[in-house]
Motif scaffolding. Structure first.
Motif, PDB file in Angstrom:
ATOM      1  N   CYS A 190      80.546  -2.986  23.285  1.00  0.00           N
ATOM      2  CA  CYS A 190      79.289  -3.741  23.337  1.00  0.00           C
ATOM      3  C   CYS A 190      79.289  -4.708  24.513  1.00  0.00           C
ATOM      4  CB  CYS A 190      79.044  -4.478  22.028  1.00  0.00           C
ATOM      5  SG  CYS A 190      80.319  -5.673  21.563  1.00  0.00           S
ATOM      6  N   CYS A 215      76.496  -3.903  27.535  1.00  0.00           N
ATOM      7  CA  CYS A 215      75.286  -4.734  27.557  1.00  0.00           C
ATOM      8  C   CYS A 215      74.770  -4.866  28.984  1.00  0.00           C
ATOM      9  CB  CYS A 215      75.576  -6.120  26.989  1.00  0.00           C
ATOM     10  SG  CYS A 215      74.150  -7.236  27.114  1.00  0.00           S
ATOM     11  N   CYS A 225      69.846 -12.349  25.302  1.00  0.00           N
ATOM     12  CA  CYS A 225      69.613 -11.000  24.792  1.00  0.00           C
ATOM     13  C   CYS A 225      68.169 -10.565  24.984  1.00  0.00           C
ATOM     14  CB  CYS A 225      69.982 -10.977  23.311  1.00  0.00           C
ATOM     15  SG  CYS A 225      69.617  -9.428  22.478  1.00  0.00           S
ATOM     16  N   CYS A 274      73.835  -2.571  22.471  1.00  0.00           N
ATOM     17  CA  CYS A 274      75.094  -2.903  21.795  1.00  0.00           C
ATOM     18  C   CYS A 274      75.198  -2.170  20.464  1.00  0.00           C
ATOM     19  CB  CYS A 274      75.198  -4.413  21.599  1.00  0.00           C
ATOM     20  SG  CYS A 274      73.804  -5.155  20.714  1.00  0.00           S
TER      21      CYS A 274
END
Length: 749
Positions: free
Chosen positions: A548, A552, A572, A578
């Motif tokens: 993850c 990302c 985010c 992820c």
């Protein structure tokens, strides 16, 4: 927390009630979907229909609402119920408008609608109402890095909108490259003469604005944090760094001119009478409107401008791109000579003359002044008694020619000041950590050219495109970079002139304003603006595989001292990459998870292998593929009624368990529809489509283990404009599945 109470609403408007059995749909929702409350309505998005839903929420304590009506992309404002979880079953665009007319299709049409109701109910019961980011921060101050035209414009626009601005400039004065110009190309009618730059006035306005704090002779020594709470260390060149808190950042670090010394064949760096466009501006400023003189003091009586010097080069040696402004700049500079003395011989040597917008008028004005434009390709510039001799191929006469002049001006182009190339940085750091001394020294040198010095796991600067410009989604989100809350503006993003830089900086400033407001409310930024969900990880199940953190696209995940992922919710973008990367499925969102999609896959009524009714799962990107399907439906373009579509936030969010569950559950095939990947990507989440392609390249092994044909799982790149192509792709895929035959796994589902 209130106890879950579900309600399903079946709309019969827009012709749905004429072609679908609403009573049957209601029965499916009640008996199979286990909905506590089921209602039919003739016009669900009407004032009365919405009021019915709101009344049930208030009086019946409904917490979860399933709407069986039109696409989830439609009527979003009417069906906005922020305090309850909402799922949508797409019966209009997803069924009614894409299944062919006629009684022969009534059965499969109803089956399709029944399945979408089942899927909507299954998804609904696994949804939660997002509570919002708990780590929200409310700094609304904007940091602008760079004091040129782009930086000053961005600062002024943000300040005029009511936001405090911190402007940091490395030089001792504002102005940047534009501050070195004698004149600029015209930006207003009649587009006939070079005009004043206006830089002094702009700088004075910025310096005196009560909302703008200017730090000259300073750099950004470190950047950490996230939107709404960035911590930046501002370091004066002659003092200690001081920490400032800002909500968003605009990087307007500008450009450098391509190194003249890299063009020795054109006299660059070897002949004092060969200058670049910046060098010519210095001569013009020194002349102050009078006759221009060379470095040796001789008045220039003849000058040649060579366009595309070290640009548009396909050999790989120089810049492969066009810098956009250079042709108009050479026209402007030729006018410097003609306006001071009409008898000066001026020739512009070009392969293609590019003057977009009102540049055509400017070009005609130069012709009227006597500037000569010659279509030719320069091969060499050699020293001569006069100054320089230009050898070129005349592309009109198709013969070699020579022109002897006092001065040669090379249009060398723009090179972005975008900081460190992260690919080079990662490779260097990896070697340095192994103890390589040369790599350690190189790392230190790279650090010196960093613009933002970000303390991000992924590196100190913004990711770059292949030519070194700060990365952006050039089609949909030109200002957004892969670092949420940080925006690129001006020539650091792409080559441009002053007028374009002003427009670009204005856009970036507005995006920065949007970022600080979203951060203050705990909401996502682009493209899922307003989404209150954020990634939640169940650490007790985490295997610390780091997939993850590595995958990302936005640098939103770091690691703690125990090497567990640490999610920075404010960075985010809510793409779910992820979630798709996690092999143990411990990452989810409150309103989007492995379970919300997995439940839909399992909810479909699966015909047996002898029914001749295949079931094909379509996982469609919500940004391009799903809208394209909706628009195809709007045009009544039919496609196979044996597909069931599930929109996903990004193809990067697709977890391979969905593929495995579908195949084990008797689905005959899985088609994934994502955005274009690569250097000219169109993925709204930059790397999502690419990540999905990489992961799913390994699905063939799973298919072989299950004894299934590899053709059952396919991936296609789809643009939002593929309205005609997409239905054809689906029908071709359906034909292929029909040729292969039904899945043998149906008997075990």
């Amino acid at each position: 927390m209130a106890e879950m109470k579900t309600a399903a609403y079946i709309c019969t408007g827009c012709g749905l009630g004429d072609k679908l059995d609403a009573k049957q749909l209601a029965k499916v929702a009640q008996r199979e979907g286990k909905m506590a409350l089921v209602r039919e309505h003739a016009f669900l998005c009407s004032e009365d229909g919405v009021a019915t839903i709101r009344k049930d929420i208030a009086d019946e304590a409904v917490t979860h609402v399933m709407l069986a009506a039109c696409s989830r992309r439609m009527k979003a404002e009417a069906f906005h119920f922020p305090d309850v979880a909402v799922a949508r079953a797409n019966l209009r665009e997803g069924v009614l408008w894409i299944v062919a007319e006629g009684e022969a299709h009534d059965e499969v049409r109803q089956e399709m609608a029944d399945d979408y109701v089942r899927m909507g109910c299954a998804e609904l019961k696994r949804l939660k109402v997002p509570a919002g980011n708990p780590n929200r921060a409310d700094s609304r101050r904007v940091l602008v890095v760079g004091g040129g035209v782009s930086g000053m414009t961005a600062a002024l626009e943000a300040a005029e909108a009511g936001y405090d601005v911190l402007l940091v400039e490395r030089a001792a004065a504002l102005g940047g490259w534009a501050g070195r110009l004698w004149k600029r190309t015209p930006s207003k009618a009649p587009y006939a003469e070079p005009q004043d730059t206006g830089i002094a006035e702009l700088a004075a306005k910025v310096s005196s604005h009560p909302r703008i704090s200017v730090r000259l002779s300073s750099t950004v020594a470190e950047t950490s944090g996230a939107p709404g709470r960035f911590k930046v260390q501002i370091a004066p060149l002659d003092g200690a760094a001081a920490e400032e808190t800002v909500g968003a950042i605009v990087q307007a670090s500008g450009f450098a001119a391509y190194d003249l010394a890299k063009l020795p064949e054109l006299g660059g760096g070897t002949n004092p009478h060969v200058v670049d466009q910046a060098g010519l501006e210095a001569l013009a400023r020194a002349a102050g409107g009078g006759p221009l003189k060379r470095a040796d003091g001789k008045t220039v009586r003849s000058v040649a401008f060579i366009q595309c010097a070290g640009q548009r080069d396909d050999s790989g040696k120089h810049l492969p791109y066009c810098s956009g402004h250079c042709c108009a700049t050479s026209i402007k500079q030729a006018m410097y000579f003609k306006n001071a003395d009409p008898d000066v011989d001026t020739v512009v040597l070009y392969t293609d003359l590019r003057v977009p917008g009102m540049g055509e008028d400017f070009y005609r004005s130069a012709q009227n002044k006597g500037v000569t434009f010659t279509k030719g390709k320069a091969s060499a510039v050699e020293a001569s008694d006069r100054g320089a001799s230009v050898k070129f191929r005349d592309l009109i006469l198709d013969e070699d020619a020579v022109v002897d002049v006092d001065l040669v001006v090379l249009a060398t182009g723009q090179v972005a000041n975008a900081g460190v190339n992260l690919d080079e940085w990662t490779a260097t750091v990896t070697e340095a950590e192994k103890g390589d001394e040369a790599a350690r020294k190189k790392k230190d040198e790279l650090q010196k050219i960093s613009v933002l010095n970000m303390s991000y796991r992924q590196g100190p600067d913004l990711p770059q495109l292949k030519h070194g410009f700060a990365d952006s989604h050039f089609i949909c989100f030109p200002y957004e970079t892969r670092r949420t809350g940080i925006y690129a503006a001006g020539p650091t993003r792409r080559p441009m002139d002053i007028a374009q830089a002003v427009e670009d900086a204005t856009g970036a400033a507005l995006k920065a304003v949007q970022a600080v407001e979203n951060a203050a409310q705990g909401r996502a930024a682009h493209p899922r603006v307003g989404d209150l969900s954020y990634p939640i990880v169940r650490l007790e199940g985490c295997t610390q595989c780091k997939r993850c953190t590595v995958e990302c696209p936005f640098g939103a995940i770091d690691e703690d001292e125990k090497r567990f992922p640490v999610f920075n919710e404010s960075r985010c973008r809510r793409c779910g990459t992820c979630m798709g990367a996690c092999p143990v499925r411990v990452i989810s969102f409150e309103n989007y998870s492995v379970d919300t999609v997995g439940a839909q896959i399992k909810a479909v009524d699966m015909p047996d292998e002898f029914s001749e009714k295949p079931r094909m799962l379509l996982l469609a990107c919500e940004n391009d593929a799903y809208p394209a399907l909706d628009m195809a439906a709007l045009q009544r373009r039919t496609y196979s009624a044996f597909v069931r579509v599930i929109p996903v936030r990004c193809l990067g969010s697709v977890n391979t368990i969905w593929i495995t569950d579908a195949l084990n559950g008797g689905w005959d095939g899985v088609m994934m529809l994502g955005c274009k990947k690569g250097d000219d990507y169109q993925c709204h989440f930059v790397k999502g489509s690419e990540m999905a392609h990489y992961r799913l390249s390994k699905v063939d092994d799973t298919l072989k283990q299950l004894g299934l044909e590899t053709e059952r799982v396919v991936t296609h790149e789809v643009a939002i404009t593929d309205i005609e192509r997409l239905p054809k792709l689906i029908d071709e895929y359906a034909a292929k599945i029909n040729e292969i035959g039904m899945s043998p796994m149906k008997g075990f589902a």
